[in-house]
Design an enzyme around this catalytic site. Structure first.
Site, short mmCIF file in Angstrom:
data_model
loop_
_atom_site.label_atom_id
_atom_site.label_comp_id
_atom_site.label_asym_id
_atom_site.label_seq_id
_atom_site.Cartn_x
_atom_site.Cartn_y
_atom_site.Cartn_z
N SER A 265 -71.60 -60.30 -20.60
CA SER A 265 -71.68 -59.07 -19.82
C SER A 265 -71.54 -57.86 -20.74
O SER A 265 -71.16 -57.97 -21.90
CB SER A 265 -70.57 -59.03 -18.78
OG SER A 265 -69.33 -58.83 -19.44
N LYS A 266 -71.84 -56.71 -20.15
CA LYS A 266 -71.71 -55.46 -20.90
C LYS A 266 -70.27 -55.29 -21.37
O LYS A 266 -70.01 -54.80 -22.46
CB LYS A 266 -72.12 -54.31 -19.99
CG LYS A 266 -72.08 -52.98 -20.69
CD LYS A 266 -72.59 -51.88 -19.82
CE LYS A 266 -71.63 -50.70 -19.77
NZ LYS A 266 -70.95 -50.37 -21.00
N ARG A 267 -69.34 -55.74 -20.53
CA ARG A 267 -67.93 -55.60 -20.88
C ARG A 267 -67.58 -56.39 -22.15
O ARG A 267 -66.77 -55.96 -22.97
CB ARG A 267 -67.03 -56.03 -19.72
CG ARG A 267 -66.07 -54.92 -19.36
CD ARG A 267 -65.29 -55.18 -18.10
NE ARG A 267 -66.14 -55.38 -16.95
CZ ARG A 267 -65.98 -56.35 -16.06
NH1 ARG A 267 -65.01 -57.23 -16.21
NH2 ARG A 267 -66.78 -56.45 -15.02
#
Ligand code: GLU
Length: 511
Positions: A265-267
């Site tokens: 994910s972007k996180r």
């Protein structure tokens, strides 16, 4: 059945394109090229509520940057199946949903949001899966439970409705996935998905299947997250009478977090400091900025290569592939079933490999920029700069590092690596440096073989071994402990600067 290979990448313009999506586009492209087929881009924008301005342009720019070029579709010129944006195809879908209604495979539903919420609450309370299905539909406001004249009246009245797919009850839906083999889903696990809304817009499922059919798509190559939708799509093909031209399904493995637990994910990118998007993205709603591969200094060839290897392998130890080689080698049989862990170090390694392979002239613009920023008052000719590019490119991972690694070709060191000095400096060194100055001054030609010979002579004279002194000598000339071959650096710096640097180091370090 022998069929022309036609594949599509069908993103929804709901934000920046994740690198998992880029990989899907890449595999579609490779498969099409390998099989002399067509690769098209279709924009799936039926969910207007999730539309994000700029997302479509971002997707196209990303694909173009990476050289994943389509033969047809948005951004690449229309082909015979235009338009390629679903919102512009709106009038085409109605006939197909009517066909499903007439054959009894779909029905009108007039439930309000409160009706649906009430149903969910009721079912939750009795611990049943809250979904609109073969059982619950009998208790809701739809054309299966209402008298026909009421349905007609509501439709004539312009009441809001949706058209839902009427799932057969407890039926095994079997289909073949090229990567996963035969799969079976029971309709009891599924729900009566909405296919069409009273504003005339189809939902993803209907539009996707109708367009794949109309655009003569032979293989649906997409991410694993779409696997749960596949049985519904298979049933739609069946109910629309298109089973004989149903595409081959290919669900690609997920791109996983570096730790391997869950989807990348972007996180994860923010947390570990690597991009998950191809280009920089500024969210138009929040203004939040995300870095991309391009602005982080990755080369498009490196990104293509690393993404190709995340989920596919050539069956050999080869790791570096140009796009042409990937096209030649790519097969779906070698796409793995299990998710591919993203490895940030590997990503950097790929970039490094491609930087090493660059022509010196391709690095020149980065060096010009660095000089302009760091010492605009100094001037160097391109011949000198090209030699610097040649020596430094072996050491850098990103173009922008060229200044960090190569600044000593332009300015005197400001600091000297303390660890090396502590370890290697001793009372014999000043005399040795002095001898080096004398010997270098006397050299008729200041080229690296001559420099090395003079260096050896000085060492012998002072009773010092090469291993002990070489790193310290490097620090004297460059300030840093590592870098390209030292005698080549000295040759490029030239006699006068080399001598000046030795003198400067003797002064600064011995103080
Ligand atoms: N519009 C879907 C997406 O956003 C496409 C899924 C498919 O390829 O069928 O990924």
């Amino acid at each position: 059945m022998d069929r022309r290979v036609r594949v599509r990448f069908a993103p929804s313009p709901t934000g920046a394109l994740h690198i998992g999506g880029v990989r899907t586009a890449l595999y579609n492209y490779l498969f099409a090229k390998k099989n002399n087929g067509d690769f098209l881009i279709r924009i799936e924008d039926t969910d207007q509520g999730r539309f994000v301005p700029g997302a479509e342009e971002y997707i196209i720019e990303s694909l173009k940057w990476l050289g994943i070029n389509a033969n047809e579709g948005i951004g690449f010129g229309d082909g015979p199946y235009a338009p390629y944006r679903q919102s512009e195809r709106k009038p085409m879908y109605k006939a197909y949903v009517m066909q499903l209604l007439e054959a009894g495979h779909a029905y009108y539903a007039f439930d309000t949001l409160e009706d649906l919420e009430g149903m969910r609450e009721r079912l939750k309370a009795s611990n049943v899966d809250a979904k609109y299905d073969a059982i619950t539909r009998t208790t809701m406001k739809n054309s299966l439970t209402m008298p026909e004249d009421e349905v007609t009246r509501r439709l004539e009245n312009g009441d809001a409705f949706v058209i839902r797919f009427k799932l057969p009850r407890k039926e095994e839906v079997k289909f073949h996935d090229e990567i996963r083999g035969w799969l079976s889903f029971n309709t009891s696990q599924m729900d009566d998905k909405v296919l069409f809304k009273s504003d005339g817009m189809p939902t993803y499922h209907l539009a996707n299947v109708v367009d794949d059919y109309l655009m003569k798509i032979s293989h649906v190559i997409r991410g694993e997250e779409w696997l749960p939708s596949a049985p519904l799509h298979v049933l739609l093909y069946r109910c629309l009478g298109w089973e004989d031209v149903m595409p081959v399904f290919v669900h690609l493995p997920l791109l996983l977090k570096p730790e391997g637990n869950g989807k990348l994910s972007k996180r994860d990118g923010d947390r570990l400091g690597f991009p998950v998007f191809p280009l920089k993205w500024v969210d138009p709603n929040t203004q939040e900025t995300s870095v991309g591969y391009r602005d982080s200094g990755y080369l498009p060839e490196a990104v293509v290569n690393l993404l190709a290897m995340l989920g596919w392998n050539p069956g050999t130890n080869q790791e570096i592939f140009s796009m042409a080689e990937l096209i030649e080698k790519f097969t779906l049989e070698r796409v793995s079933k299990s998710g591919a862990k993203f490895d940030q170090n590997k990503a950097r390694w790929y970039n490094q490999q491609y930087i090493h392979k660059m022509d010196d002239t391709d690095l020149l613009p980065s060096l010009h920029t660095a000089l302009q920023t760091n010492c605009p008052e100094l001037h160097f000719d391109d011949q000198y700069l090209l030699k610097v590019c040649h020596l430094v490119k072996e050491k850098i991972t990103f173009n922008k590092e060229i200044w960090d690694y190569g600044q000593y070709f332009f300015i005197d060191p400001k600091n000297y690596d303390e660890g090396v000095i502590k370890k290697r400096w001793n009372e014999k060194i000043p005399a040795l440096l002095n001898d080096l100055v004398q010997l270098f001054s006397a050299l008729p030609a200041f080229d690296h073989p001559n420099i090395e010979t003079a260096y050896e002579v000085a060492l012998n004279k002072n009773g010092i071994t090469g291993k002990d002194f070489l790193q310290l000598f490097r620090v004297c000339l460059t300030g840093v402990a590592g870098g390209p071959p030292l005698f080549e650096i000295a040759e490029l710096l030239g006699k006068q600067i080399t001598i000046n640097r030795i003198k400067l180091a003797s002064e600064k370090i011995s103080i």
